[in-house]
Design a protein around this motif. Structure first.
Motif, short mmCIF file in Angstrom:
data_model
loop_
_atom_site.label_atom_id
_atom_site.label_comp_id
_atom_site.label_asym_id
_atom_site.label_seq_id
_atom_site.Cartn_x
_atom_site.Cartn_y
_atom_site.Cartn_z
N SER A 26 0.83 -1.21 0.00
CA SER A 26 0.00 0.00 0.00
C SER A 26 0.86 1.25 0.00
O SER A 26 0.88 2.02 0.95
CB SER A 26 -0.94 -0.01 1.21
OG SER A 26 -1.90 -1.02 1.07
N VAL A 27 1.58 1.47 -1.09
CA VAL A 27 2.41 2.67 -1.21
C VAL A 27 1.57 3.82 -1.75
O VAL A 27 0.45 3.64 -2.21
CB VAL A 27 3.66 2.44 -2.09
CG1 VAL A 27 4.54 1.34 -1.52
CG2 VAL A 27 3.25 2.12 -3.51
N CYS A 28 2.13 5.00 -1.73
CA CYS A 28 1.42 6.23 -2.05
C CYS A 28 0.85 6.27 -3.47
O CYS A 28 -0.26 6.76 -3.67
CB CYS A 28 2.35 7.42 -1.82
SG CYS A 28 1.62 9.00 -2.21
N TRP A 29 1.60 5.83 -4.47
CA TRP A 29 1.19 5.97 -5.87
C TRP A 29 0.95 7.44 -6.21
O TRP A 29 0.25 7.77 -7.15
CB TRP A 29 -0.06 5.17 -6.19
CG TRP A 29 0.14 3.72 -6.49
CD1 TRP A 29 0.01 2.69 -5.61
CD2 TRP A 29 0.46 3.12 -7.74
NE1 TRP A 29 0.23 1.49 -6.23
CE2 TRP A 29 0.51 1.73 -7.55
CE3 TRP A 29 0.71 3.63 -9.01
CZ2 TRP A 29 0.80 0.84 -8.58
CZ3 TRP A 29 1.00 2.75 -10.04
CH2 TRP A 29 1.05 1.36 -9.82
N TYR A 33 -2.11 13.76 -2.49
CA TYR A 33 -2.58 15.13 -2.71
C TYR A 33 -3.56 15.21 -3.88
O TYR A 33 -4.15 16.25 -4.13
CB TYR A 33 -1.39 16.07 -2.99
CG TYR A 33 -0.48 16.23 -1.81
CD1 TYR A 33 -0.90 16.90 -0.66
CD2 TYR A 33 0.81 15.72 -1.84
CE1 TYR A 33 -0.05 17.05 0.42
CE2 TYR A 33 1.66 15.86 -0.75
CZ TYR A 33 1.23 16.53 0.37
OH TYR A 33 2.06 16.67 1.45
N ARG A 34 -3.73 14.11 -4.58
CA ARG A 34 -4.59 14.11 -5.77
C ARG A 34 -6.04 13.79 -5.46
O ARG A 34 -6.94 14.19 -6.20
CB ARG A 34 -4.04 13.10 -6.78
CG ARG A 34 -4.67 13.19 -8.15
CD ARG A 34 -4.07 12.22 -9.13
NE ARG A 34 -2.66 12.43 -9.40
CZ ARG A 34 -2.17 13.30 -10.28
NH1 ARG A 34 -2.97 14.06 -10.97
NH2 ARG A 34 -0.87 13.41 -10.46
N ILE A 35 -6.28 13.04 -4.39
CA ILE A 35 -7.65 12.60 -4.09
C ILE A 35 -7.97 12.91 -2.63
O ILE A 35 -7.06 13.11 -1.82
CB ILE A 35 -7.82 11.09 -4.38
CG1 ILE A 35 -6.88 10.25 -3.52
CG2 ILE A 35 -7.59 10.81 -5.87
CD1 ILE A 35 -7.05 8.75 -3.68
N PRO A 36 -9.24 12.93 -2.27
CA PRO A 36 -9.60 13.20 -0.88
C PRO A 36 -8.95 12.19 0.07
O PRO A 36 -8.81 11.01 -0.26
CB PRO A 36 -11.13 13.05 -0.87
CG PRO A 36 -11.54 13.30 -2.29
CD PRO A 36 -10.41 12.78 -3.14
N SER A 37 -8.55 12.67 1.25
CA SER A 37 -7.83 11.81 2.19
C SER A 37 -8.64 10.60 2.63
O SER A 37 -8.07 9.54 2.85
CB SER A 37 -7.35 12.61 3.40
OG SER A 37 -8.43 13.17 4.08
N THR A 38 -9.96 10.72 2.74
CA THR A 38 -10.76 9.55 3.14
C THR A 38 -10.63 8.43 2.11
O THR A 38 -10.48 7.27 2.47
CB THR A 38 -12.24 9.93 3.35
OG1 THR A 38 -12.71 10.61 2.18
CG2 THR A 38 -12.43 10.81 4.56
N ASN A 40 -8.13 8.17 -0.15
CA ASN A 40 -6.72 7.78 -0.15
C ASN A 40 -6.42 6.80 0.99
O ASN A 40 -5.74 5.80 0.79
CB ASN A 40 -5.84 9.03 -0.03
CG ASN A 40 -4.37 8.70 -0.12
OD1 ASN A 40 -3.93 7.95 -0.99
ND2 ASN A 40 -3.60 9.25 0.79
N ASN A 41 -6.92 7.08 2.17
CA ASN A 41 -6.66 6.22 3.34
C ASN A 41 -7.40 4.89 3.28
O ASN A 41 -6.97 3.92 3.90
CB ASN A 41 -7.02 6.96 4.62
CG ASN A 41 -6.11 8.15 4.87
OD1 ASN A 41 -4.98 8.19 4.40
ND2 ASN A 41 -6.61 9.13 5.60
N ALA A 42 -8.50 4.83 2.53
CA ALA A 42 -9.29 3.61 2.47
C ALA A 42 -8.72 2.58 1.50
O ALA A 42 -8.92 1.38 1.68
CB ALA A 42 -10.73 3.95 2.06
N MET A 43 -8.01 3.02 0.47
CA MET A 43 -7.51 2.10 -0.55
C MET A 43 -6.27 1.35 -0.07
O MET A 43 -5.40 1.94 0.56
CB MET A 43 -7.19 2.85 -1.84
CG MET A 43 -8.41 3.22 -2.63
SD MET A 43 -8.00 3.81 -4.28
CE MET A 43 -7.27 5.38 -3.92
N ARG A 44 -6.20 0.08 -0.44
CA ARG A 44 -5.08 -0.76 -0.06
C ARG A 44 -4.59 -1.55 -1.26
O ARG A 44 -5.35 -1.86 -2.18
CB ARG A 44 -5.50 -1.76 1.03
CG ARG A 44 -5.90 -1.12 2.33
CD ARG A 44 -4.64 -0.70 3.09
NE ARG A 44 -4.97 -0.03 4.32
CZ ARG A 44 -4.92 1.28 4.50
NH1 ARG A 44 -4.59 2.07 3.52
NH2 ARG A 44 -5.20 1.82 5.67
N GLY A 45 -3.30 -1.89 -1.23
CA GLY A 45 -2.70 -2.81 -2.20
C GLY A 45 -3.07 -2.53 -3.65
O GLY A 45 -2.87 -1.43 -4.15
#
Length: 189
Positions: A26-29, A33-38, A40-45
């Motif tokens: 689950s790296v930044c990719w 800063y491109r998408i809402p933090s909620t 961004n924080n929800a996505m994995r792998g």
């Protein structure tokens, strides 16, 4: 060595620079800063890479530096209004100009120290200009020449942006790796 900077439109090349070594990591990719933090924080792998692939279907996500056919550098750039910088309380708005934000620069290990970050900054500015941007902002570290942890150097260094014709436009309250970030701007008209 001749470096060619092009719009970042090929998924495998983008993945080579900002994707994980392990597909399930689950790296930044470069999404933070491109998408809402909620989101961004929800996505994995795998979800993160799949999301980037879908975004690329809509157009380039920045620019890539190539040494021949090998992608060796990345710079994320987009209209500020399309990033979380639009609502960021630590990075001020200088005015109402519809600026573009340049927020991440990465050069592959083994290719660092060759000036590729300078090529990426110029390539990102050229890309923004071609898209009609009136100005480009960056939020680099003001490290005063001090050593910076490479993990946190993604924001770039003030000196590199000054060398590219950016001027200090404002201080910020953002700090990375113990260094303050400043708002630098380059007008494109």
């Amino acid at each position: 060595m001749s470096i060619d900077v092009r719009p970042a439109a090929v998924f495998e090349d983008v993945k080579a620079l900002i994707g994980p070594k392990r597909p399930d990591a689950s790296v930044c990719w470069c999404l933070s800063y491109r998408i809402p933090s909620t989101l961004n924080n929800a996505m994995r792998g795998h979800e993160r890479g799949e999301y980037v692939a879908r975004l690329l279907e809509e157009g380039p996500l920045g620019v890539l530096a190539y040494d021949g056919d090998t992608p060796v550098g990345w710079a994320a750039i987009a209209p500020r209004s399309a990033t979380t910088f639009a609502r960021n309380r630590k990075i001020p708005h200088v005015d109402d100009l519809p600026v573009w934000s340049l927020w991440c620069i990465r050069v592959r290990p083994g290719h660092r120290g060759r000036g590729i970050s300078h090529d990426l900054i110029e390539g990102a500015v050229a890309f923004a200009r071609e898209q009609g941007a009136p100005a480009v902002e960056a939020y680099p570290l003001d490290n005063g020449g001090a050593k910076v942890d490479l993990t946190m150097a993604y924001a770039g260094l003030r000196a590199n942006f000054e060398a590219a014709g950016f001027r200090h436009a404002a201080d910020t309250t953002s700090v990375l790796s113990g260094h303050p970030r400043v708002l630098m701007r380059r007008d494109l008209d």
